[in-house]
Design a protein around this motif. Structure first.
Motif, mmCIF file in Angstrom:
data_model
loop_
_atom_site.group_PDB
_atom_site.id
_atom_site.type_symbol
_atom_site.label_atom_id
_atom_site.label_comp_id
_atom_site.label_asym_id
_atom_site.label_seq_id
_atom_site.Cartn_x
_atom_site.Cartn_y
_atom_site.Cartn_z
ATOM 1 N N ALA A 275 -62.540 29.631 -37.057
ATOM 2 C CA ALA A 275 -63.879 29.436 -36.581
ATOM 3 C C ALA A 275 -63.747 28.281 -35.638
ATOM 4 N N SER A 276 -62.975 27.290 -35.518
ATOM 5 C CA SER A 276 -62.586 26.366 -34.502
ATOM 6 C C SER A 276 -61.970 26.974 -33.415
ATOM 7 N N PHE A 277 -61.140 27.821 -33.553
ATOM 8 C CA PHE A 277 -60.362 28.644 -32.582
ATOM 9 C C PHE A 277 -60.817 29.986 -32.434
ATOM 10 N N ARG A 278 -62.128 30.082 -31.876
ATOM 11 C CA ARG A 278 -62.872 31.232 -31.917
ATOM 12 C C ARG A 278 -62.210 32.266 -30.940
ATOM 13 N N ASP A 279 -61.750 31.618 -29.677
ATOM 14 C CA ASP A 279 -61.011 32.493 -28.834
ATOM 15 C C ASP A 279 -59.802 33.323 -29.185
ATOM 16 N N VAL A 280 -59.212 32.454 -30.136
ATOM 17 C CA VAL A 280 -57.900 33.011 -31.013
ATOM 18 C C VAL A 280 -58.383 34.320 -31.760
ATOM 19 N N ALA A 281 -59.332 34.049 -32.568
ATOM 20 C CA ALA A 281 -59.770 34.822 -33.472
ATOM 21 C C ALA A 281 -60.507 36.103 -32.852
ATOM 22 N N ALA A 282 -61.111 35.833 -31.692
ATOM 23 C CA ALA A 282 -61.721 37.264 -30.879
ATOM 24 C C ALA A 282 -60.589 38.043 -30.284
ATOM 25 N N LEU A 283 -59.726 37.247 -29.590
ATOM 26 C CA LEU A 283 -58.633 37.933 -28.851
ATOM 27 C C LEU A 283 -57.471 38.717 -29.637
ATOM 28 N N GLY A 284 -57.404 38.189 -30.995
ATOM 29 C CA GLY A 284 -56.701 39.011 -31.927
ATOM 30 C C GLY A 284 -57.030 40.204 -32.281
ATOM 31 N N GLN A 285 -58.321 40.443 -32.083
ATOM 32 C CA GLN A 285 -58.937 41.858 -32.226
ATOM 33 C C GLN A 285 -58.272 42.902 -31.323
ATOM 34 N N GLN A 286 -57.825 42.287 -30.129
ATOM 35 C CA GLN A 286 -57.266 43.172 -29.165
ATOM 36 C C GLN A 286 -55.804 43.501 -29.150
ATOM 37 N N CYS A 287 -55.142 42.749 -29.911
ATOM 38 C CA CYS A 287 -53.482 42.701 -30.045
ATOM 39 C C CYS A 287 -53.095 44.207 -30.376
ATOM 40 N N ARG A 288 -51.914 44.460 -30.098
ATOM 41 C CA ARG A 288 -51.334 45.948 -30.403
ATOM 42 C C ARG A 288 -51.180 46.060 -31.703
ATOM 43 N N PHE A 289 -51.015 45.108 -32.480
ATOM 44 C CA PHE A 289 -50.629 45.054 -33.843
ATOM 45 C C PHE A 289 -51.454 44.522 -34.719
ATOM 46 N N ARG A 290 -52.039 44.898 -35.930
ATOM 47 C CA ARG A 290 -53.237 44.548 -36.540
ATOM 48 C C ARG A 290 -52.701 43.132 -37.194
ATOM 49 N N ASP A 291 -51.533 43.168 -37.702
ATOM 50 C CA ASP A 291 -50.932 42.028 -38.174
ATOM 51 C C ASP A 291 -50.241 41.039 -37.366
ATOM 52 N N CYS A 292 -50.642 40.864 -35.823
ATOM 53 C CA CYS A 292 -49.913 40.177 -34.868
ATOM 54 C C CYS A 292 -50.222 38.892 -35.358
ATOM 55 N N ARG A 293 -48.837 38.013 -35.309
ATOM 56 C CA ARG A 293 -49.187 36.499 -35.516
ATOM 57 C C ARG A 293 -49.116 35.661 -34.262
ATOM 58 N N HIS A 294 -49.173 36.520 -32.950
ATOM 59 C CA HIS A 294 -49.122 35.828 -31.787
ATOM 60 C C HIS A 294 -47.979 34.902 -31.422
ATOM 61 N N HIS A 295 -46.763 35.306 -31.901
ATOM 62 C CA HIS A 295 -45.581 34.564 -31.655
ATOM 63 C C HIS A 295 -44.820 35.268 -30.585
ATOM 64 N N GLU A 296 -43.770 36.186 -30.989
ATOM 65 C CA GLU A 296 -42.979 37.165 -29.987
ATOM 66 C C GLU A 296 -43.541 38.719 -29.931
ATOM 67 N N GLU A 297 -44.752 39.141 -30.597
ATOM 68 C CA GLU A 297 -44.897 40.453 -30.750
ATOM 69 C C GLU A 297 -45.353 41.147 -29.342
ATOM 70 N N PRO A 298 -45.010 42.305 -29.253
ATOM 71 C CA PRO A 298 -45.508 42.865 -27.726
ATOM 72 C C PRO A 298 -46.827 43.225 -27.937
ATOM 73 N N GLY A 299 -47.467 43.176 -26.546
ATOM 74 C CA GLY A 299 -48.692 43.649 -26.588
ATOM 75 C C GLY A 299 -49.877 42.434 -27.200
ATOM 76 N N CYS A 300 -49.443 41.356 -27.231
ATOM 77 C CA CYS A 300 -50.315 40.227 -27.813
ATOM 78 C C CYS A 300 -51.322 39.690 -27.004
ATOM 79 N N ALA A 301 -52.626 40.132 -27.040
ATOM 80 C CA ALA A 301 -53.626 39.732 -26.142
ATOM 81 C C ALA A 301 -53.844 38.127 -26.189
ATOM 82 N N VAL A 302 -53.553 37.491 -27.470
ATOM 83 C CA VAL A 302 -54.060 36.204 -27.564
ATOM 84 C C VAL A 302 -52.806 35.234 -26.567
#
Length: 353
Positions: A275-302
């Motif tokens: 809730a405090s990092f709403r931009d991360v949560a919202a962009l996470g819905q656009q990542c290629r993988f549903r369980d993307c951790r926003h580290h090195e995964e390809p197609g990470c929108a965050v």
């Protein structure tokens, strides 16, 4: 019978919800009056009854009922009664409507302040400037239902204050207010007038040397708090404020000045961090993988859109939350792993020498 004069207590923060909670208290005596805690000492508390402030003892039964997380804190509302000798005692307290709680290094929960409406998050535009710290403060106050206002101080001390304020503005949510001021100038109080409505309670949070006590004096129009200089090397202060104190501004809000927090670990869970990092949560819905951790995964929108330092801060807070919610066995295993890593690091350093 509990005495509650709403008009007299309203300027120090009384609300209809607090009145209802006070009336539900069960206490033994013919008379009692509603008071607000303005300072907590080891053996006593300072309380305000709407007219004046005085010292009272805390009833043993009330003291025994506290844990570190719900301990008596500045901003609490309760009932004051007098004994046979006329000495005042704080005998009952109501559960706080809002509370700020942090995690200690050992994982325990520690109360900071209670019943706060707004938090002024102070940070100097000099060497104190640290966007990660502001994001951490936002993670502390927003899940608690407290309205944050970022106050950048020492605008008069730097030449690039506007650029630094713009850089911070770009990485925090747009609905969070941000004000840059010279805390020593009368214009600082004018800039903060929209947040100083009578009856509101504001807590000042920030590191030592950020200007909390200076701003308190400016808002009060008098030297009510001791201030001190900062170190030239890192713009850090010396903890001139040692206790949390609630002060009633004439015709304005109540302000709670606090000592600089040496460690700031918000007492939140993963959902509240999101809730405090709403931009991360919202962009996470656009990542290629549903369980993307926003580290090195390809197609990470965050990673493609969020400031790299802000994302690193998000990951750090995630790790802290996981540690804070470990069971005792998992915590012991993690501590053992850290010791092994520390020994390995020391060994590598010795080899280099």
């Amino acid at each position: 019978m509990l005495e509650i004069e709403f008009d007299r207590l309203r300027p120090i923060g009384l609300t209809p919800a607090i009145v209802q909670a006070l009336l539900q208290l069960d206490f033994e005596s013919d008379r009692g009056c509603a008071v607000r805690v303005t300072e907590v000492q080891r053996e006593t508390v300072h309380v305000h009854d709407g007219d004046s402030e005085f010292t009272a003892r805390v009833a043993p039964a009330l003291q025994r009922g506290f844990t570190s997380a719900d301990a008596l804190a500045v901003g609490d509302w309760g009932v004051m009664q007098t004994d046979a000798h006329g000495a005042p005692w704080l005998t009952r307290c109501i559960p706080p409507q809002t509370q700020l709680v942090r995690r200690a290094p050992d994982g325990s929960r520690q109360a900071i302040v209670h019943n706060v409406d707004t938090a002024f998050l102070l940070m100097g535009l000099d060497g104190d400037f640290n966007p990660r710290r502001i994001e951490r403060y936002l993670a502390l106050v927003q899940p608690a239902g407290i309205w944050p206002v970022i106050v950048l101080t020492k605008l008069d001390c730097v030449s690039d204050g506007g650029a630094r304020a713009d850089a911070l503005r770009a990485r925090i949510p747009r609905d969070v207010a941000l004000v840059a001021i010279d805390a020593t100038a009368a214009t600082a109080a004018q800039a903060l007038v929209p947040y100083l409505d009578s009856g509101r309670t504001i807590v000042l949070l920030g590191s030592s040397g950020a200007g909390k006590s200076t701003l308190t004096n400016t808002l009060a129009g008098a030297e009510v708090q001791t201030t001190g200089a900062v170190r030239a090397s890192d713009a850090r202060g010396r903890h001139t404020t040692t206790t949390r104190t609630l002060r009633v501004l004439s015709g304005k809000a109540c302000v709670i000045d606090t000592p600089g927090l040496r460690g700031l670990r918000p007492d939140i869970d993963a959902a509240e961090l999101g809730a405090s990092f709403r931009d991360v949560a919202a962009l996470g819905q656009q990542c290629r993988f549903r369980d993307c951790r926003h580290h090195e995964e390809p197609g990470c929108a965050v990673r493609a859109s969020v400031d790299a330092d802000r994302l690193a801060n998000f990951h750090k807070l995630q790790r802290e939350i996981r540690r804070d919610h470990m069971d005792p066995l998992a915590r012991q295993q993690w501590q053992q792993q850290m010791k092994v890593r520390a020994r390995a690091l020391r060994a590598r350093l010795r080899e280099k020498c």
